[in-house]
Design an enzyme around this catalytic site. Structure first.
Site, PDB file in Angstrom:
ATOM      1  N   ASP A  99       0.818  -1.216   0.000  1.00  0.00           N
ATOM      2  CA  ASP A  99       0.000   0.000   0.000  1.00  0.00           C
ATOM      3  C   ASP A  99       0.851   1.266   0.000  1.00  0.00           C
ATOM      4  OD1 ASP A  99      -2.147  -1.633   0.118  1.00  0.00           O
ATOM      5  OD2 ASP A  99      -2.986  -0.826   1.978  1.00  0.00           O
ATOM      6  N   HIS A 252       3.850  -2.410   3.160  1.00  0.00           N
ATOM      7  CA  HIS A 252       3.889  -1.034   2.654  1.00  0.00           C
ATOM      8  C   HIS A 252       5.205  -0.779   1.943  1.00  0.00           C
ATOM      9  CE1 HIS A 252       0.821  -0.835   5.834  1.00  0.00           C
ATOM     10  NE2 HIS A 252       0.301   0.183   5.164  1.00  0.00           N
TER      11      HIS A 252
END
Length: 716
Positions: A99, A252
């Site tokens: 993300d 991430h």
């Protein structure tokens, strides 16, 4: 009348200006483009429209039980919109998802790890990061990974309206199209976790986006790698709770230091492969076609244009900030010079023996006049009250309104009238210089009135034989209107305080046409008034300086002039002033490399005049652009406080200038509006003048309409 003379005469006739919208179009368009670039950059960096609110957990009364206990992928499209279905990742299958990217430092390292191990993954990207790093999006797609949307500015969609959600998704799709020529039907909400966290606030968002063709991907495991808990902790959190169960894992690749994530990624892949897991994308894991589809036609080119503009904005900002720093340096440097030098000049001006023995010999006053019937009588009556011996020569430059007839009817014994065909103000002044009986020539405009002591105060510096010209103190006579008050402040602060500073530096660049005096010897040395520019006063002053003569400022030699009374007249006058001043600077540019007095002015005076008179005003709009941006999109309180501080400094300097000029400070009540309206108008005029100069346009003389409102010296 010759063709040349007819052309000159037509150039002095009033003409209708372009409508204000057309007149402002080019400079305002330029400023709007700069503001748009700032906004684009702010969008890409998540500064514009940023919403940091995160919703707390809410009730789950409207969320179907099957979704709360189902898999991480929810399909609410089409026929499933009323009754969404969820899907689990198949056993022995792992989907790695990343993300918040792409990030220029960490995304390439993540991709290197995936490529080295032959693993494909899903990247849920934000629109802002996509527009900033389109090359990384292309690499993600080229290496077979799947793209998903993670909004544009990363807000919690639970707080957002349908319009904002639609905008967030559309902008991200636009950025994807421009970066890699693709759209995606896969979406992950910002601040989401697993499907069990669905509540009455987030469930409507899933259905709304499902109706628009999006599949929502939550997760099975959050590694909390964004907290940087350590490599071992990240690997441990990513491992399946039930051996052999399929997993959609959250990591991430942006948002801070992701070195632990990169290190843990290789260990995690090796460990899961050893346990018999395969790695794939969400769509492939569920046996569906890829969520990433090609884009063509208008949407593709619109996306490319958007990404290109964002790239330009991102890379332009450092330049704009640098130019803003230049503006600050020049303005505060100018303020500092004024505060240091103006008091010295004021103290020096009080000395009675400053210039030597008093000058008492008669002088010639030249009054060039073109259609000045409303003002010429006031001008001559003020000269009749002079306490100094003068001869006055009125040069009627082909007036068509009976100006010369008025002069003749007044029949003043000390006034001579010269009638000539229209040739322009420089031509009129040269005719007057040739007819002057005395060696000192005072020049004034036909719409100006002198105080009784003006001529006497103006000529005293000529006791010093090194002085070739003297600037007087021009005042706005019609100052009781708002526009007049703005100009009054400008004259006192921007003109007269500047002249004090330039006088101390020995480089006064302009003797105002309203009130100035020259030694005839200096005028003869430079060939008289030049017709090369529209600012003959600046041109002649620079020429006199280049010849080695000193130019000084006589603050007590006051003249009252009629300033433009409307915005249209003001625009016309300042446009001509700005353009003519640029012409004069360009004309004398070779002084920079010259020797002797010309070189001294070229290397010391001309750069300061260019920096303070052109560069700083041309860059001044950046202050207002950043002000608008800061108030609307960034930290409004800090921005307003900073601007208030700037206004405070301006107010103190203005008050001081008014004190030095012995002016009543109550006119400063209009200073805030002058800074917020008049200042912007003036730099738009300067921008338009610069555009005209750069594009090679020609500006014609534009005669202002006078009212004769200034009829006598105003009490100070």
């Amino acid at each position: 009348m010759s063709r040349h003379q007819r052309r000159r005469q037509s150039s002095r006739r009033p003409r209708r200006l372009a409508a204000p919208p057309l007149r402002f179009f080019m400079p305002l368009s330029l400023l709007a483009c700069l503001l748009a670039l700032l906004v684009l950059r702010g969008l890409a960096t998540n500064e514009v429209f940023h919403d940091a609110r995160v919703a707390d957990s809410a009730d789950k009364e409207t969320v179907p039980e099957s979704l709360l206990k189902g898999g991480p992928v929810i399909d609410a499209r089409g026929e499933h919109n009323d009754d969404p279905v969820s899907y689990r990742i198949p056993d022995r299958t792992v989907v790695l998802s990343f993300d918040d990217g792409p990030d220029e430092e960490w995304t390439p390292k993540v991709l290197d790890v995936l490529e080295s191990r032959g693993v494909r993954a899903d990247f849920f990207v934000t629109g802002g990061m996509t527009a900033r790093h389109p090359e990384l999006i292309r690499r993600i797609v080229d290496e077979g990974h799947e793209i998903g949307l993670h909004s544009f500015t990363h807000p919690d969609f639970a707080f957002q309206s349908h319009a904002r959600i639609t905008w967030e998704m559309a902008q991200t799709q636009l950025a994807l199209a421009g970066a890699a020529g693709v759209h995606s039907s896969l979406f992950r909400p910002p601040y989401s976790s697993n499907s069990a966290a669905l509540d009455d606030w987030t469930y409507p968002v899933i259905k709304y986006l499902g109706a628009r063709g999006y599949v929502t991907a939550f997760i099975d495991h959050d590694t909390d790698d964004w907290k940087r808990p350590g490599v071992d902790a990240i690997v441990k959190e990513a491992m399946p709770t039930t051996p052999g169960a399929g997993e959609l894992i959250l990591l991430h690749d942006s948002g801070g230091d992701r070195s632990q994530t990169v290190e843990a990624l290789g260990i995690l892949i090796d460990k899961l492969k050893a346990d018999g897991y395969r790695f794939t994308t969400i769509s492939e894991a569920l046996g569906a076609s890829s969520a990433t589809t090609p884009v063509t036609g208008f949407r593709l080119w619109a996306g490319k244009g958007y990404v290109w503009a964002t790239q330009l904005a991102v890379h332009t900002l450092p330049t704009l900030i640098g130019l803003l720093a230049v503006v600050g340096f020049l303005n505060f440097g100018r303020f500092a010079l004024m505060l240091v030098l103006a008091p010295i000049h004021a103290r020096r001006s009080k000395r009675q023996d400053l210039w030597g023995e008093p000058v008492t010999r008669p002088v010639t006053v030249l009054v060039p006049a073109y259609n000045e019937r409303e003002c010429i009588a006031h001008t001559l009556n003020s000269l009749a009250a002079s306490d100094y011996p003068i001869e006055v020569i009125v040069i009627d430059d082909g007036s068509s309104d009976g100006t010369a007839d008025i002069v003749e009817e007044m029949a003043m014994p000390f006034v001579r009238l010269i009638r000539k065909v229209n040739g322009g103000k420089p031509s009129a002044l040269n005719a007057g210089i040739a007819a002057a009986s005395h060696d000192i020539v005072v020049m004034m405009d036909g719409d100006t009135v002198f105080e009784p002591s003006t001529v006497r105060e103006l000529v005293q510096p000529f006791a010093d034989p090194s002085i070739g010209a003297v600037s007087g103190n021009a005042k706005v006579g019609n100052r009781d209107t708002l526009i007049g008050s703005w100009q009054h402040i400008e004259y006192v602060l921007g003109h007269n305080l500047d002249r004090r500073m330039y006088d101390m530096l020995g480089i006064i660049p302009t003797i105002p046409g309203a009130v100035g005096a020259f030694r005839k010897e200096a005028l003869d040395a430079v060939g008289g008034m030049s017709e090369d520019t529209l600012a003959e006063d600046t041109d002649i002053t620079m020429a006199v300086l280049c010849e080695g003569w000193r130019v000084v400022y006589a603050e007590r030699a006051r003249a009252w002039t009629e300033a433009p009374a409307s915005l249209q007249q003001l625009w016309s006058q300042r446009y001509r002033w700005s353009y003519g001043s640029m012409q004069a600077m360009w004309k004398h540019r070779r002084a920079v490399t010259a020797k002797g007095p010309r070189g001294r002015f070229g290397r010391r005076g001309l750069p300061l005049v260019v920096l303070f008179g052109v560069v700083a005003p041309l860059l001044a709009p950046l202050v207002d652009i950043f002000l608008i941006y800061g108030v609307l999109f960034a930290d409004a309180a800090t921005t307003i406080t900073s601007f208030a501080g700037f206004l405070g400094i301006q107010a103190v300097l203005s008050w001081y200038a008014f004190k030095l000029d012995r002016e009543k400070p109550w006119h400063l009540i209009s200073l805030p509006t002058q800074q917020l309206v008049y200042r912007q108008l003036m730099y738009i005029v300067l921008l338009q003048s610069a555009i005209t100069a750069v594009t090679g346009g020609r500006l014609r003389w534009q005669k202002l309409r006078r009212t004769g409102e200034v009829s006598a010296p105003v009490e100070v």
